[in-house]
Design a protein around this motif. Structure first.
Motif, short mmCIF file in Angstrom:
data_model
loop_
_atom_site.label_atom_id
_atom_site.label_comp_id
_atom_site.label_asym_id
_atom_site.label_seq_id
_atom_site.Cartn_x
_atom_site.Cartn_y
_atom_site.Cartn_z
N GLN A 49 3.26 89.29 52.25
CA GLN A 49 4.03 89.09 53.48
C GLN A 49 3.42 87.96 54.30
O GLN A 49 4.14 87.13 54.86
CB GLN A 49 4.09 90.38 54.30
CG GLN A 49 4.98 91.44 53.69
CD GLN A 49 4.94 92.75 54.47
OE1 GLN A 49 4.15 92.91 55.40
NE2 GLN A 49 5.79 93.69 54.08
N GLU A 50 2.11 87.94 54.39
CA GLU A 50 1.42 86.89 55.14
C GLU A 50 1.64 85.53 54.49
O GLU A 50 1.89 84.53 55.17
CB GLU A 50 -0.08 87.20 55.24
CG GLU A 50 -0.86 86.24 56.09
CD GLU A 50 -0.49 86.28 57.57
OE1 GLU A 50 -0.87 85.33 58.28
OE2 GLU A 50 0.17 87.24 58.02
N ASP A 52 4.21 84.67 52.67
CA ASP A 52 5.60 84.31 52.94
C ASP A 52 5.75 83.78 54.37
O ASP A 52 6.47 82.80 54.61
CB ASP A 52 6.54 85.50 52.73
CG ASP A 52 6.69 85.88 51.26
OD1 ASP A 52 6.35 85.05 50.39
OD2 ASP A 52 7.15 87.02 51.00
N ARG A 53 5.07 84.41 55.30
CA ARG A 53 5.13 83.98 56.70
C ARG A 53 4.58 82.57 56.84
O ARG A 53 5.18 81.72 57.50
CB ARG A 53 4.36 84.96 57.60
CG ARG A 53 4.48 84.63 59.09
CD ARG A 53 3.56 85.49 59.93
NE ARG A 53 2.17 85.22 59.68
CZ ARG A 53 1.48 84.19 60.18
NH1 ARG A 53 2.08 83.31 60.95
NH2 ARG A 53 0.20 84.04 59.93
N GLU A 55 4.28 80.33 54.48
CA GLU A 55 5.16 79.42 53.73
C GLU A 55 6.41 79.05 54.54
O GLU A 55 6.88 77.92 54.48
CB GLU A 55 5.57 80.09 52.42
CG GLU A 55 6.34 79.19 51.47
CD GLU A 55 6.65 79.89 50.18
OE1 GLU A 55 7.83 80.24 49.97
OE2 GLU A 55 5.72 80.10 49.38
N ASP A 56 6.92 80.01 55.29
CA ASP A 56 8.11 79.77 56.09
C ASP A 56 7.80 78.96 57.35
O ASP A 56 8.70 78.56 58.07
CB ASP A 56 8.79 81.09 56.49
CG ASP A 56 9.37 81.81 55.29
OD1 ASP A 56 9.60 81.15 54.25
OD2 ASP A 56 9.62 83.03 55.40
N GLY A 57 6.51 78.74 57.64
CA GLY A 57 6.13 77.96 58.82
C GLY A 57 6.15 78.76 60.09
O GLY A 57 6.16 78.20 61.18
N ASP A 58 6.15 80.06 59.99
CA ASP A 58 6.13 80.93 61.17
C ASP A 58 4.72 80.91 61.75
O ASP A 58 3.76 81.29 61.10
CB ASP A 58 6.53 82.35 60.78
CG ASP A 58 6.68 83.26 61.98
OD1 ASP A 58 6.53 82.79 63.12
OD2 ASP A 58 6.93 84.46 61.77
N THR A 59 4.60 80.48 63.00
CA THR A 59 3.28 80.38 63.61
C THR A 59 2.97 81.52 64.56
O THR A 59 1.90 81.54 65.17
CB THR A 59 3.15 79.04 64.37
OG1 THR A 59 4.19 78.97 65.36
CG2 THR A 59 3.25 77.87 63.42
#
Length: 64
Positions: A49-50, A52-53, A55-59
């Motif tokens: 999950q981390e 993926d987060r 990778e998605d660019g979620d900061t």
């Protein structure tokens, strides 16, 4: 002759009966192993999950 055959059969049954049963220590070891596997799965899932987060660019930080 019948007596010796009877004793061998009785000994075999006795051995089979106790060999087929799990001892309490074996059961506890199985429980510990299952618990460790569950924890490893949870850690792996959290890592995925981390990843993926990231990778998605979620900061934003995720607090669990």
């Amino acid at each position: 002759m019948k007596k010796s055959i009877y004793l061998f059969l009785a000994a075999g049954l006795f051995t089979f009966t106790f060999a087929s049963c799990d001892s309490p220590a074996d059961e506890r070891a199985d429980q510990v192993e299952d618990s460790a596997e569950q924890q490893a799965d949870q850690i792996e899932e959290a890592g995925e999950q981390e990843a993926d987060r990231i990778e998605d660019g979620d900061t934003t930080a995720v607090v669990q």
